[in-house]
Design an enzyme around this catalytic site. Structure first.
Site, PDB file in Angstrom:
ATOM      1  N   SER A 150     -11.211  -6.005  21.009  1.00 53.77           N
ATOM      2  CA  SER A 150     -11.646  -7.325  21.466  1.00 53.77           C
ATOM      3  C   SER A 150     -10.894  -8.388  20.678  1.00 53.77           C
ATOM      4  CB  SER A 150     -13.157  -7.483  21.255  1.00 53.77           C
ATOM      5  OG  SER A 150     -13.547  -8.841  21.391  1.00 53.77           O
ATOM      6  N   TYR A 163     -20.103  -6.689  15.615  1.00 55.73           N
ATOM      7  CA  TYR A 163     -19.134  -6.316  16.653  1.00 55.73           C
ATOM      8  C   TYR A 163     -17.712  -6.602  16.198  1.00 55.73           C
ATOM      9  CZ  TYR A 163     -17.049  -5.912  21.314  1.00 55.73           C
ATOM     10  OH  TYR A 163     -16.284  -5.541  22.382  1.00 55.73           O
TER      11      TYR A 163
END
Length: 251
Positions: A150, A163
Site C-alpha cells: 500500500s 497497517y
C-alpha cells in the site's frame, strides 16, 4: 487472424495459489488466472465464498482447488506446502493478497492484541507462507511470487499505524526473499494497487464514491505479466497506476 494458444491461455498448465481469494482483488485475480489457463489454488477463511468462486471458475471452463485457510492459524499455513507437494509436486505462482486493515486510531489508543493481530496477518502469515511454499516454487521452472502493499508503507499517515507498519515490513520481507532467490528461477515482486474498489477500502474511506475507484479486475493484466514464465522482473515494487499509464502510452 486467430490468437495463438499462448496468447489466449498464457498460464496454461501452471499451478497458481492465491490467498484472500473469496473477494476483492483476490477474487478478481483468481478468476483472471483461471481464465488464463492456470489451475487456481484458492484460499480464504470462508468455504461458502470459495465454493461460489469455484462455481464461477468451472462455468468458465477453468479449474480450481479450494483450501479453507485462516491466516491466523500458523500451523495450518505450515501444512500448506507439504499438502500441495503431495497433490501437485510444485507451485508455479503465488499471489499473497490476503490482509487486514486493523484499527485506525492514534498509536497511544491501540491495544497491544489488536496491534499484534495486524502484524500476524499482514506480515507473519506471509513469512510462514514464503517458508512453506519456497521449496515448491523452486521446483517450478519459473516460480513467480506477488505480494500486495500500500502507499502508506512508504508514506505513513496519521491513525494508520498498524497497517502502515505491517505493509512496510512486508515490503522488506518480499525484497529480502527476492534477493535470496537471485540465483534461482524464482522471481518476487510487490504490487501497490492504489485506490481499488474493495471492502477494505470502503472500511477505510466510508464516504468515498466507489464508482471513482479502480475495479479489482483492472489489476489482472499486471498479475498475468508478473506471473508469466517470461517475466524477468524481480525485487521491484510495482505501482499499478504507473504501470497502467506506461502500458497505455506504449499501446
Amino acid at each position: 487472424m486467430t490468437d495463438r494458444p499462448d496468447d489466449r491461455k498464457p498460464l496454461a498448465g501452471r499451478i497458481a495459489l492465491l490467498t484472500g481469494a473469496s473477494r476483492g482483488i483476490g477474487r478478481a485475480a483468481a478468476l483472471g488466472l483461471a481464465a488464463a489457463g492456470a489451475h487456481v489454488v484458492a484460499t480464504a477463511r470462508t468455504r461458502g465464498a470459495l465454493e461460489e468462486l469455484d462455481d464461477e471458475i468451472r462455468k468458465a471452463g477453468g479449474e480450481a482447488t479450494l483450501v479453507v485457510l485462516d491466516l491466523a492459524d500458523g500451523e495450518k499455513i505450515d501444512q500448506l506446502g507439504p499438502t500441495l507437494f503431495q497433490r501437485f509436486g510444485r507451485l508455479d505462482a503465488a499471489v499473497l493478497n490476503a490482509g487486514m486493515l486493523g484499527p485506525m486510531s492514534p498509536l497511544g489508543h491501540i491495544r497491544s492484541d489488536d496491534w499484534q493481530k495486524v502484524l500476524d496477518i499482514n506480515l507473519t502469515a506471509n513469512f510462514r507462507l514464503v517458508r512453506t511454499l519456497d521449496p515448491l516454487l523452486k521446483r517450478s521452472d519459473a516460480g513467480r511470487v506477488v505480494m500486495m502493499t500500500s502507499g502508506v508503507a512508504r508514506n505513513p499517515r496519521a491513525y494508520w499505524g498498524p497497517y502502515s507498519v505491517s505493509k512496510a515490513a512486508l515490503e522488506a520481507l518480499a525484497l529480502t526473499y527476492a534477493a535470496e532467490c537471485e540465483t534461482t528461477s524464482v522471481k518476487v515482486n510487490v504490487v501497490s494497487p492504489g485506490p481499488v474498489r474493495t471492502r477494505m477500502r470502503a472500511e477505510a474511506f466510508p464516504g468515498e464514491k466507489r464508482e471513482t475507484l479502480t475495479p479489482p479486475e483492472a489489476l489482472v493484466p499486471l498479475f498475468l505479466e508478473l506471473l508469466s514464465s517470461g517475466c524477468e522482473r524481480s525485487g521491484e515494487i510495482v505501482d499499478f497506476r504507473a504501470w497502467r499509464a506506461a502500458a497505455s502510452a506504449a499501446g
